[in-house]
Design a protein around this motif. Sequence first.
Motif, PDB file in Angstrom:
ATOM      1  N   ALA A  58       0.944  -0.958   0.099  1.00  0.00           N
ATOM      2  CA  ALA A  58      -0.441  -0.098   0.038  1.00  0.00           C
ATOM      3  C   ALA A  58       1.099   1.293   0.707  1.00  0.00           C
ATOM      4  O   ALA A  58       0.122   2.166  -1.196  1.00  0.00           O
ATOM      5  N   ARG A  59       2.135   1.647   0.822  1.00  0.00           N
ATOM      6  CA  ARG A  59       2.675   2.600   0.462  1.00  0.00           C
ATOM      7  C   ARG A  59       3.549   2.782  -0.734  1.00  0.00           C
ATOM      8  O   ARG A  59       3.346   3.436  -1.017  1.00  0.00           O
ATOM      9  N   GLU A  60       4.218   1.339  -1.508  1.00  0.00           N
ATOM     10  CA  GLU A  60       4.926   2.314  -2.567  1.00  0.00           C
ATOM     11  C   GLU A  60       3.620   1.906  -3.603  1.00  0.00           C
ATOM     12  O   GLU A  60       3.894   2.496  -4.597  1.00  0.00           O
ATOM     13  N   GLU A  61       2.268   1.451  -3.678  1.00  0.00           N
ATOM     14  CA  GLU A  61       1.470   2.137  -4.558  1.00  0.00           C
ATOM     15  C   GLU A  61       0.724   3.826  -4.236  1.00  0.00           C
ATOM     16  O   GLU A  61       0.630   3.878  -5.519  1.00  0.00           O
ATOM     17  N   GLN A  62       1.197   3.912  -2.805  1.00  0.00           N
ATOM     18  CA  GLN A  62       0.731   5.205  -2.556  1.00  0.00           C
ATOM     19  C   GLN A  62       1.994   6.435  -3.449  1.00  0.00           C
ATOM     20  O   GLN A  62       1.525   7.393  -3.202  1.00  0.00           O
ATOM     21  N   ARG A  63       3.439   5.804  -3.373  1.00  0.00           N
ATOM     22  CA  ARG A  63       4.334   6.465  -3.552  1.00  0.00           C
ATOM     23  C   ARG A  63       4.511   6.574  -5.265  1.00  0.00           C
ATOM     24  O   ARG A  63       4.843   7.124  -6.237  1.00  0.00           O
ATOM     25  N   PHE A  64       3.891   5.326  -5.960  1.00  0.00           N
ATOM     26  CA  PHE A  64       3.545   5.029  -7.088  1.00  0.00           C
ATOM     27  C   PHE A  64       3.044   6.493  -7.657  1.00  0.00           C
ATOM     28  O   PHE A  64       2.636   7.224  -8.718  1.00  0.00           O
ATOM     29  N   GLY A  65       1.184   6.698  -6.792  1.00  0.00           N
ATOM     30  CA  GLY A  65       0.641   7.380  -7.309  1.00  0.00           C
ATOM     31  C   GLY A  65       1.330   9.303  -7.113  1.00  0.00           C
ATOM     32  O   GLY A  65       0.786   9.937  -7.648  1.00  0.00           O
ATOM     33  N   ASN A  66       1.963   9.564  -6.067  1.00  0.00           N
ATOM     34  CA  ASN A  66       2.484   9.953  -6.099  1.00  0.00           C
ATOM     35  C   ASN A  66       3.030  10.692  -7.248  1.00  0.00           C
ATOM     36  O   ASN A  66       2.923  12.069  -7.395  1.00  0.00           O
ATOM     37  N   GLN A  67       3.966   9.666  -7.631  1.00  0.00           N
ATOM     38  CA  GLN A  67       4.842   9.775  -8.910  1.00  0.00           C
ATOM     39  C   GLN A  67       3.938  10.630  -9.722  1.00  0.00           C
ATOM     40  O   GLN A  67       4.105  11.239 -10.443  1.00  0.00           O
ATOM     41  N   LEU A  90       5.559   3.276 -16.329  1.00  0.00           N
ATOM     42  CA  LEU A  90       6.852   2.574 -16.994  1.00  0.00           C
ATOM     43  C   LEU A  90       8.468   2.612 -16.254  1.00  0.00           C
ATOM     44  O   LEU A  90       9.418   2.042 -15.630  1.00  0.00           O
ATOM     45  N   ASP A  91       8.841   3.841 -16.338  1.00  0.00           N
ATOM     46  CA  ASP A  91      10.170   4.329 -14.851  1.00  0.00           C
ATOM     47  C   ASP A  91      10.115   3.505 -14.107  1.00  0.00           C
ATOM     48  O   ASP A  91      10.555   3.490 -13.673  1.00  0.00           O
ATOM     49  N   GLY A  92       9.080   4.070 -12.847  1.00  0.00           N
ATOM     50  CA  GLY A  92       8.526   3.785 -11.619  1.00  0.00           C
ATOM     51  C   GLY A  92       8.928   2.459 -11.309  1.00  0.00           C
ATOM     52  O   GLY A  92       9.494   1.694 -10.308  1.00  0.00           O
ATOM     53  N   VAL A  93       8.409   1.564 -11.951  1.00  0.00           N
ATOM     54  CA  VAL A  93       8.237  -0.123 -12.034  1.00  0.00           C
ATOM     55  C   VAL A  93       9.952  -0.666 -12.896  1.00  0.00           C
ATOM     56  O   VAL A  93      10.228  -1.476 -11.841  1.00  0.00           O
ATOM     57  N   ARG A  94      10.048   0.171 -13.802  1.00  0.00           N
ATOM     58  CA  ARG A  94      11.652  -0.784 -13.935  1.00  0.00           C
ATOM     59  C   ARG A  94      12.377  -0.882 -13.239  1.00  0.00           C
ATOM     60  O   ARG A  94      13.482  -0.969 -13.387  1.00  0.00           O
ATOM     61  N   THR A  95      12.918   0.247 -12.622  1.00  0.00           N
ATOM     62  CA  THR A  95      13.395   1.005 -11.137  1.00  0.00           C
ATOM     63  C   THR A  95      13.483   1.055  -9.912  1.00  0.00           C
ATOM     64  O   THR A  95      14.013   1.261  -8.912  1.00  0.00           O
ATOM     65  N   HIS A  96      12.117   0.280  -9.527  1.00  0.00           N
ATOM     66  CA  HIS A  96      11.822  -0.182  -8.099  1.00  0.00           C
ATOM     67  C   HIS A  96      12.733  -1.539  -7.414  1.00  0.00           C
ATOM     68  O   HIS A  96      12.865  -2.072  -8.362  1.00  0.00           O
ATOM     69  N   PRO A  97      13.536  -0.671  -6.120  1.00  0.00           N
ATOM     70  CA  PRO A  97      14.510  -2.003  -5.821  1.00  0.00           C
ATOM     71  C   PRO A  97      14.024  -3.076  -5.584  1.00  0.00           C
ATOM     72  O   PRO A  97      14.453  -4.202  -5.655  1.00  0.00           O
ATOM     73  N   LEU A  98      11.917  -3.293  -5.260  1.00  0.00           N
ATOM     74  CA  LEU A  98      12.482  -4.767  -4.955  1.00  0.00           C
ATOM     75  C   LEU A  98      11.498  -5.279  -5.777  1.00  0.00           C
ATOM     76  O   LEU A  98      11.534  -5.786  -5.799  1.00  0.00           O
ATOM     77  N   ILE A  99      10.943  -4.597  -6.409  1.00  0.00           N
ATOM     78  CA  ILE A  99      10.461  -5.332  -8.095  1.00  0.00           C
ATOM     79  C   ILE A  99      11.425  -6.201  -8.791  1.00  0.00           C
ATOM     80  O   ILE A  99      11.683  -7.702  -9.269  1.00  0.00           O
ATOM     81  N   GLU A 100      12.192  -5.122  -8.718  1.00  0.00           N
ATOM     82  CA  GLU A 100      14.093  -5.624  -9.284  1.00  0.00           C
ATOM     83  C   GLU A 100      14.214  -6.896  -8.487  1.00  0.00           C
ATOM     84  O   GLU A 100      14.893  -8.007  -9.283  1.00  0.00           O
ATOM     85  N   ARG A 101      14.754  -6.474  -7.566  1.00  0.00           N
ATOM     86  CA  ARG A 101      15.132  -7.642  -6.490  1.00  0.00           C
ATOM     87  C   ARG A 101      14.047  -9.296  -6.975  1.00  0.00           C
ATOM     88  O   ARG A 101      14.459 -10.318  -6.559  1.00  0.00           O
ATOM     89  N   LEU A 102      12.768  -8.942  -6.429  1.00  0.00           N
ATOM     90  CA  LEU A 102      11.937  -9.980  -6.375  1.00  0.00           C
ATOM     91  C   LEU A 102      12.050 -10.400  -7.838  1.00  0.00           C
ATOM     92  O   LEU A 102      11.716 -11.920  -8.435  1.00  0.00           O
ATOM     93  N   LEU A 103      12.438  -9.752  -9.030  1.00  0.00           N
ATOM     94  CA  LEU A 103      11.946 -10.481 -10.188  1.00  0.00           C
ATOM     95  C   LEU A 103      14.059 -11.558 -10.240  1.00  0.00           C
ATOM     96  O   LEU A 103      13.149 -12.168 -10.549  1.00  0.00           O
ATOM     97  N   GLU A 104      14.722 -10.902  -9.761  1.00  0.00           N
ATOM     98  CA  GLU A 104      15.730 -11.435  -9.730  1.00  0.00           C
ATOM     99  C   GLU A 104      15.741 -13.621  -8.274  1.00  0.00           C
ATOM    100  O   GLU A 104      16.077 -14.243  -9.308  1.00  0.00           O
ATOM    101  N   THR A 105      15.757 -12.754  -7.756  1.00  0.00           N
ATOM    102  CA  THR A 105      15.036 -14.075  -6.296  1.00  0.00           C
ATOM    103  C   THR A 105      14.667 -15.012  -6.601  1.00  0.00           C
ATOM    104  O   THR A 105      14.071 -16.151  -5.925  1.00  0.00           O
TER     105      THR A 105
END
Length: 192
Positions: A58-67, A90-105
């Motif tokens: 929810a917090r990350e969605e709020q951050r995306f919403g603010n962006q 697209l910029d936010g999703v492509r550079t989000h640290p948790l999304i990158e981490r979870l896609l890798e691991t």
Amino acid sequence: MDEKGTERQIVDAAYEAVAVYGITRLSLADVAKRAHLSRQTLYRYFPSKDDLLVAVVAREEQRFGNQISDATRNAVTPRDALRAAIVATLDGVRTHPLIERLLETEPETLVPYLTVGTLPGPSTKEHLTRLLEHVMPEMSTEDSRRTADVLSRLITSSVLDPFDESPEEFADWFVGLVFCGVMIASHRNSHA
């Protein structure tokens, strides 16, 4: 520290823990330790791992919403607003640290969430529907829903297998599609 400050401290610690351990290996004991709180205090705010993950999402969605709000703030036309929102997403999703981490691991954990929203809370499609209704109020509700569905699927696809083009190029194409196709059809249907 006040209630909101403690909750924020726990969510920050959970975000950090997910970045290190992922979702599968996330432990509430580790989150409590990172937050410098007892497990009992953590459980008072978040009784389960799922409750805590919902708060992080929810917090990350709020951050995306603010962006997205920041990106669309100075848009002059609905077309400009939609383009800015797509690029920011697209910029936010492509550079989000948790999304990158979870896609890798642990993509097996992330993929179901991206595709069907395995965690409770509003889906990307619901957020996009509201955005479309806001920036293009003349679009029918059904067409807003359909357009948001297609866009959310394309964004999910972009997360899993990034487009060969820039977010700006994709946004230009999608906005053209919406305004040359969907809006014309929606306008035609509303006058039939």
